[in-house]
Motif scaffolding. Structure first.
Motif, PDB file in Angstrom:
ATOM      1  N   SER A  62       0.849  -1.098  -0.041  1.00 32.89           N
ATOM      2  CA  SER A  62       0.126  -0.017   0.061  1.00 32.89           C
ATOM      3  C   SER A  62       0.942   1.232  -0.097  1.00 32.89           C
ATOM      4  N   ILE A  63       1.782   1.287   1.045  1.00 32.24           N
ATOM      5  CA  ILE A  63       2.882   2.416   1.029  1.00 32.24           C
ATOM      6  C   ILE A  63       3.559   2.784  -0.442  1.00 32.24           C
ATOM      7  N   GLU A  64       3.953   1.673  -0.890  1.00 34.84           N
ATOM      8  CA  GLU A  64       4.543   1.618  -2.376  1.00 34.84           C
ATOM      9  C   GLU A  64       3.806   2.237  -3.277  1.00 34.84           C
ATOM     10  N   VAL A  65       2.399   2.031  -3.457  1.00 37.75           N
ATOM     11  CA  VAL A  65       1.447   2.372  -4.379  1.00 37.75           C
ATOM     12  C   VAL A  65       1.216   3.872  -4.123  1.00 37.75           C
ATOM     13  N   TYR A  66       1.077   4.095  -2.961  1.00 42.07           N
ATOM     14  CA  TYR A  66       0.822   5.607  -2.463  1.00 42.07           C
ATOM     15  C   TYR A  66       2.041   6.669  -3.067  1.00 42.07           C
ATOM     16  N   ASP A  67       3.140   5.982  -2.629  1.00 43.43           N
ATOM     17  CA  ASP A  67       4.496   6.585  -2.918  1.00 43.43           C
ATOM     18  C   ASP A  67       4.490   6.864  -4.639  1.00 43.43           C
ATOM     19  N   GLY A  86       1.955   0.959  12.154  1.00 40.14           N
ATOM     20  CA  GLY A  86       2.689   1.045  13.348  1.00 40.14           C
ATOM     21  C   GLY A  86       2.036   0.152  14.554  1.00 40.14           C
ATOM     22  N   ASN A  87       0.620   0.157  14.281  1.00 35.58           N
ATOM     23  CA  ASN A  87      -0.226  -0.510  15.183  1.00 35.58           C
ATOM     24  C   ASN A  87       0.343  -2.016  15.285  1.00 35.58           C
ATOM     25  N   LEU A  88       0.151  -2.668  14.040  1.00 34.98           N
ATOM     26  CA  LEU A  88       0.798  -3.816  13.981  1.00 34.98           C
ATOM     27  C   LEU A  88       1.909  -4.151  14.526  1.00 34.98           C
ATOM     28  N   CYS A  89       2.920  -3.393  14.157  1.00 31.36           N
ATOM     29  CA  CYS A  89       4.268  -3.617  14.984  1.00 31.36           C
ATOM     30  C   CYS A  89       4.168  -3.501  16.498  1.00 31.36           C
ATOM     31  N   GLU A  90       3.515  -2.565  16.978  1.00 35.95           N
ATOM     32  CA  GLU A  90       3.365  -2.711  18.570  1.00 35.95           C
ATOM     33  C   GLU A  90       2.528  -3.844  18.953  1.00 35.95           C
ATOM     34  N   ASN A  91       1.577  -4.291  18.175  1.00 35.34           N
ATOM     35  CA  ASN A  91       0.865  -5.713  18.400  1.00 35.34           C
ATOM     36  C   ASN A  91       1.875  -6.867  18.806  1.00 35.34           C
ATOM     37  N   LEU A  92       2.791  -6.687  17.903  1.00 28.24           N
ATOM     38  CA  LEU A  92       3.800  -7.689  17.849  1.00 28.24           C
ATOM     39  C   LEU A  92       4.964  -7.500  18.748  1.00 28.24           C
ATOM     40  N   GLU A  93       4.934  -6.259  19.539  1.00 27.65           N
ATOM     41  CA  GLU A  93       6.055  -5.973  20.287  1.00 27.65           C
ATOM     42  C   GLU A  93       7.113  -5.745  19.765  1.00 27.65           C
ATOM     43  N   ARG A  94       7.169  -4.981  18.595  1.00 30.73           N
ATOM     44  CA  ARG A  94       8.267  -4.497  17.696  1.00 30.73           C
ATOM     45  C   ARG A  94       8.263  -2.889  18.103  1.00 30.73           C
ATOM     46  N   ASN A  95       8.479  -2.628  19.086  1.00 30.41           N
ATOM     47  CA  ASN A  95       7.914  -1.104  19.362  1.00 30.41           C
ATOM     48  C   ASN A  95       9.024  -0.098  19.045  1.00 30.41           C
ATOM     49  N   GLU A  96      10.136  -0.237  18.900  1.00 28.38           N
ATOM     50  CA  GLU A  96      11.018   0.717  18.154  1.00 28.38           C
ATOM     51  C   GLU A  96      10.548   0.671  16.733  1.00 28.38           C
ATOM     52  N   GLU A  97      10.290  -0.024  16.089  1.00 23.40           N
ATOM     53  CA  GLU A  97       9.767   0.014  14.659  1.00 23.40           C
ATOM     54  C   GLU A  97       8.519   0.644  14.771  1.00 23.40           C
ATOM     55  N   ALA A  98       7.432   0.492  15.455  1.00 22.59           N
ATOM     56  CA  ALA A  98       6.544   0.979  15.572  1.00 22.59           C
ATOM     57  C   ALA A  98       6.541   2.394  15.868  1.00 22.59           C
ATOM     58  N   GLU A  99       7.342   3.098  16.738  1.00 32.09           N
ATOM     59  CA  GLU A  99       7.888   4.067  17.037  1.00 32.09           C
ATOM     60  C   GLU A  99       8.282   5.003  15.606  1.00 32.09           C
ATOM     61  N   ASP A 100       9.021   4.465  14.937  1.00 33.40           N
ATOM     62  CA  ASP A 100       9.660   4.964  13.654  1.00 33.40           C
ATOM     63  C   ASP A 100       8.339   5.226  12.642  1.00 33.40           C
ATOM     64  N   LEU A 101       7.479   4.108  12.567  1.00 32.36           N
ATOM     65  CA  LEU A 101       6.332   4.369  11.626  1.00 32.36           C
ATOM     66  C   LEU A 101       5.398   5.461  12.151  1.00 32.36           C
ATOM     67  N   TYR A 102       5.270   5.589  13.319  1.00 27.23           N
ATOM     68  CA  TYR A 102       4.357   6.743  13.792  1.00 27.23           C
ATOM     69  C   TYR A 102       5.171   8.047  13.764  1.00 27.23           C
ATOM     70  N   LEU A 103       6.224   7.958  13.900  1.00 29.58           N
ATOM     71  CA  LEU A 103       6.885   9.322  13.738  1.00 29.58           C
ATOM     72  C   LEU A 103       6.923   9.480  12.075  1.00 29.58           C
ATOM     73  N   GLU A 104       7.014   8.655  11.274  1.00 34.56           N
ATOM     74  CA  GLU A 104       7.162   8.784   9.793  1.00 34.56           C
ATOM     75  C   GLU A 104       5.561   8.930   9.498  1.00 34.56           C
ATOM     76  N   SER A 105       4.519   8.662  10.125  1.00 35.75           N
ATOM     77  CA  SER A 105       3.307   9.216   9.782  1.00 35.75           C
ATOM     78  C   SER A 105       3.094  10.656  10.170  1.00 35.75           C
ATOM     79  N   ILE A 106       3.592  10.967  11.376  1.00 35.24           N
ATOM     80  CA  ILE A 106       3.399  12.243  11.869  1.00 35.24           C
ATOM     81  C   ILE A 106       4.045  13.418  10.899  1.00 35.24           C
ATOM     82  N   CYS A 107       5.338  13.130  10.013  1.00 37.58           N
ATOM     83  CA  CYS A 107       5.891  13.784   9.100  1.00 37.58           C
ATOM     84  C   CYS A 107       4.967  13.876   7.761  1.00 37.58           C
TER      85      CYS A 107
END
Length: 121
Positions: A52-57, A81-102
């Motif tokens: 999805s992100i590739e197509v949006y890009d 980010g929610n998916l990564c957070e649910n899988l306890e990949r919290n650093e990756e989730a944080e990066d995705l949330y920050l990218e979303s904010i950007c």
């Protein structure tokens, strides 16, 4: 269903139609990823969020001012980010949330510019 979008994109389209189709295809990958997440098919969900992100890009590269596609990309980054957070990949989730904010910051700047040009000519 995805094949329908691919077939449409093979035809000669103007840029606006192509961006519209790409944006809808991105939405479809995002919805599929969300369904797969709810079905606990996490690897498949991740794959479709990434697609999805590739197509949006791709759509954004053709029409950087497309507000709907930028917003959809921000939503997809949040969902991933929610998916990564649910899988306890919290650093990756944080990066995705920050990218979303950007992405939303870019979107807000575009809306601010649009507002100023539409109402303060």
């Amino acid at each position: 269903m995805i094949a329908i979008f691919d077939d449409l994109l093979k035809n000669k389209l103007d840029k606006q139609d192509e961006v519209f189709i790409l944006s809808n295809q991105g939405d479809t990958f995002r919805y599929l990823g969300g369904l797969q997440k709810r079905l606990s098919k996490y690897p498949e969900a991740r794959k479709n969020y990434d697609r999805s992100i590739e197509v949006y890009d791709s759509a954004i590269s053709k029409s950087p001012k497309d507000i709907k596609t930028l917003n959809s990309k921000g939503l997809t980054l949040q969902e991933l980010g929610n998916l990564c957070e649910n899988l306890e990949r919290n650093e990756e989730a944080e990066d995705l949330y920050l990218e979303s904010i950007c992405v939303y910051d870019i979107l807000l700047n575009k809306l601010d510019s649009l507002y100023k040009t539409q109402f303060f000519k």
